[in-house]
Write a protein that holds these residues in place. Structure first.
Motif, short mmCIF file in Angstrom:
data_model
loop_
_atom_site.label_atom_id
_atom_site.label_comp_id
_atom_site.label_asym_id
_atom_site.label_seq_id
_atom_site.Cartn_x
_atom_site.Cartn_y
_atom_site.Cartn_z
N ARG A 5 0.83 -1.07 0.13
CA ARG A 5 0.05 -0.04 -0.24
C ARG A 5 0.75 1.27 0.03
N TYR A 6 2.00 1.24 0.88
CA TYR A 6 2.84 2.39 1.00
C TYR A 6 3.54 2.62 -0.36
N ALA A 7 3.79 1.61 -1.13
CA ALA A 7 4.48 1.83 -2.39
C ALA A 7 3.40 2.10 -3.60
N GLY A 8 2.31 2.16 -3.03
CA GLY A 8 1.40 2.37 -4.40
C GLY A 8 0.96 1.29 -5.17
N ARG A 9 1.15 0.00 -4.82
CA ARG A 9 0.79 -1.24 -5.44
C ARG A 9 -0.53 -1.61 -5.13
N ASP A 10 -1.11 -2.48 -5.65
CA ASP A 10 -2.21 -3.41 -5.69
C ASP A 10 -2.09 -4.34 -4.59
N TYR A 11 -2.22 -4.49 -3.39
CA TYR A 11 -2.00 -5.56 -2.64
C TYR A 11 -2.81 -6.82 -2.67
N LEU A 12 -4.02 -6.50 -3.14
CA LEU A 12 -4.99 -7.73 -3.47
C LEU A 12 -4.64 -8.47 -4.79
N HIS A 41 2.42 -10.83 7.64
CA HIS A 41 2.41 -10.15 8.68
C HIS A 41 1.08 -9.25 8.81
N ILE A 42 0.41 -9.14 9.81
CA ILE A 42 -0.66 -8.52 10.18
C ILE A 42 -0.39 -7.03 10.82
N LYS A 43 -0.53 -6.09 9.89
CA LYS A 43 -0.04 -4.50 10.37
C LYS A 43 -0.92 -3.64 9.79
N GLY A 44 -1.78 -2.70 10.38
CA GLY A 44 -2.56 -1.83 9.85
C GLY A 44 -1.66 -0.67 8.94
N ASP A 55 -7.67 0.55 10.38
CA ASP A 55 -7.15 1.02 9.18
C ASP A 55 -7.86 0.82 8.04
N GLN A 56 -6.99 1.06 6.72
CA GLN A 56 -7.68 1.05 5.35
C GLN A 56 -7.83 -0.04 4.81
N THR A 57 -6.83 -1.24 5.26
CA THR A 57 -6.76 -2.44 4.76
C THR A 57 -8.08 -3.11 4.48
N ASP A 58 -8.47 -3.76 3.45
CA ASP A 58 -9.52 -4.60 3.21
C ASP A 58 -9.11 -5.89 3.69
N TRP A 59 -8.96 -6.18 5.14
CA TRP A 59 -8.82 -7.47 5.44
C TRP A 59 -9.61 -8.75 5.18
N GLY A 60 -10.81 -8.48 4.94
CA GLY A 60 -11.73 -9.57 4.70
C GLY A 60 -11.55 -10.04 3.38
N ASP A 70 -8.67 -10.23 18.32
CA ASP A 70 -10.30 -10.35 18.16
C ASP A 70 -10.73 -10.14 16.89
N TYR A 71 -10.15 -9.29 16.22
CA TYR A 71 -10.62 -8.90 14.92
C TYR A 71 -10.24 -10.10 13.99
N ILE A 72 -9.08 -10.17 13.80
CA ILE A 72 -8.47 -11.38 13.12
C ILE A 72 -9.10 -12.76 13.21
#
Length: 260
Positions: A169-176, A190-193, A210-215, A253-255
């Motif tokens: 995300r910070y590098a401007g790439r599409d993590y999905l 790694h699980i980091k917001g 955070d803004q990550t679409d974790w689902g 709890d979230y994960i």
């Protein structure tokens, strides 16, 4: 999948993890760390792991220079071997590292040296039952994106990827997209917001705040057959002390709601 956390390499951390219901710890012996001290602590760490049932899922090293225009840095290679030895002694299946980029060399020459470095690690580690992965963080590492993976991982089918959506995300790439296309090579996650405002990193809050679409990210991991570690990485400039503890609990709890 299994849930764990990055922690300092201390025997007491195993009991702390067990009290939280976590299944593993991850140790990062980065540049500037005392490798001798870590190696000396391995027997105590192994005993604590056996007593608590909390495993070690990853041993890694970030930030060091592994290649120069003269070739592979032998001293750093030997450090990697020592850390792989420690991982094997701890029953840890993963060793994680990166390879720096040498500006004086072409991309081809850098990739060739990276392949040489990873090849040496894979040969050494495979004999000990340890897998090798490249981290997708850019800290003194260029093997963090699809172009590098296509060349280097394409040549080394045994080389895995340690993945963290925040770096993409910070590098401007599409993590999905990266997870869809390369998730079959993920060996550790790694699980980091991450929060980006006006194109800039703001903070790394607990995952779920955070803004990550974790689902969707988790759905892709399931779709790719991922069944390894999810390692919580407390990495915020804000969430420390009591607030940090509450943040870790929130992330757990979230994960866990997405783990089946």
């Amino acid at each position: 999948m299994k849930l764990g956390i990055i922690a300092s390499a201390e025997a007491s951390r195993f009991q702390e993890a067990k009290s939280k219901g976590l299944e593993f710890l991850e140790f990062c012996i980065n540049i500037g760390s005392d490798v001798d001290a870590f190696a000396a602590s391995v027997p105590a760490l192994k005993e604590a792991s056996e007593q608590t049932g909390v495993k070690v899922a990853s041993v890694g090293r970030w930030g060091s220079e592994r290649i120069t225009k003269a070739g592979v840095v032998e001293e750093e290679l030997l450090i990697s071997y020592r850390l792989i030895d420690a991982a094997a002694e701890l029953g840890c299946p993963n060793f994680v590292c990166g390879v720096n980029y040498v500006p004086e060399l072409s991309y081809y020459e850098n990739a060739t040296l990276a392949i040489a470095y990873f090849s040496k690690l894979i040969d050494y580690a495979s004999a000990k039952g340890v897998a090798v992965s490249a981290y997708n963080c850019s800290w003194n590492n260029f093997v963090d994106n699809e172009m590098a993976w296509t060349v280097i991982h394409g040549h080394l089918p045994q080389l895995g990827i340690k993945y963290d959506p925040s770096h993409s995300r910070y590098a401007g790439r599409d993590y999905l997209k990266e997870a869809r296309d390369w998730g079959q090579r993920f060996r550790h996650v790694h699980i980091k917001g991450s929060v980006i405002i006006d194109g800039q990193r703001f903070d790394d809050p607990p995952a779920g705040l955070d803004q990550t679409d974790w689902g969707t990210f988790m759905a892709i991991l399931y779709g790719k057959g991922y069944d390894a570690g999810l390692s919580i990485e407390p990495h915020s400039d804000v969430w420390h002390g009591e607030l940090g503890g509450k943040g870790v609990q929130f992330t757990m709890d979230y994960i866990r709601k997405m783990m089946f």
